[in-house]
Design a protein around this motif. Structure first.
Motif, short mmCIF file in Angstrom:
data_model
loop_
_atom_site.label_atom_id
_atom_site.label_comp_id
_atom_site.label_asym_id
_atom_site.label_seq_id
_atom_site.Cartn_x
_atom_site.Cartn_y
_atom_site.Cartn_z
N GLN A 1 0.83 -1.21 0.00
CA GLN A 1 0.00 0.00 0.00
C GLN A 1 0.86 1.26 0.00
N MET A 2 1.91 1.27 0.81
CA MET A 2 2.80 2.43 0.86
C MET A 2 3.51 2.64 -0.47
N GLU A 3 3.93 1.54 -1.11
CA GLU A 3 4.59 1.66 -2.40
C GLU A 3 3.64 2.20 -3.46
N GLN A 4 2.39 1.82 -3.40
CA GLN A 4 1.40 2.35 -4.33
C GLN A 4 1.22 3.85 -4.12
N GLU A 5 1.15 4.26 -2.87
CA GLU A 5 0.98 5.68 -2.57
C GLU A 5 2.22 6.50 -2.93
N LEU A 6 3.40 5.90 -2.74
CA LEU A 6 4.65 6.59 -3.07
C LEU A 6 4.93 6.59 -4.56
#
Length: 81
Positions: A31-36
């Protein structure tokens, strides 16, 4: 890698706890990689991270001394002033 869920209640609970934590971490990192919009560097340290890190599908760097290194660096920076 195949993980046995255990042949008794206690082993099944342990497997569920460890695999549940690993899957939760993988989902959080994804999820964090998608947001970043790119990959993230993830570092595990302390506690049960040495047990959970190998169960994760995402690349996670294991550094059991990370906190001590950081505290030493803070000490060194303060001592120089």
């Amino acid at each position: 890698v195949t993980h046995a869920l255990g042949t008794n209640t206690l082993d099944a609970m342990r497997a569920g706890l460890l695999l549940g934590c690993a899957y939760m971490i993988d989902g959080f990192v994804e999820q964090m990689e998608q947001e970043l919009g790119g990959s993230a560097t993830v570092v595990a340290t302390g506690g049960f991270s040495s047990v959970i890190q190998p169960l994760c599908k995402k690349k996670i760097v294991y550094d059991p001394q990370l906190i001590q290194k950081g505290l030493y660096e803070m000490y060194r920076m303060t001592a120089e002033k």
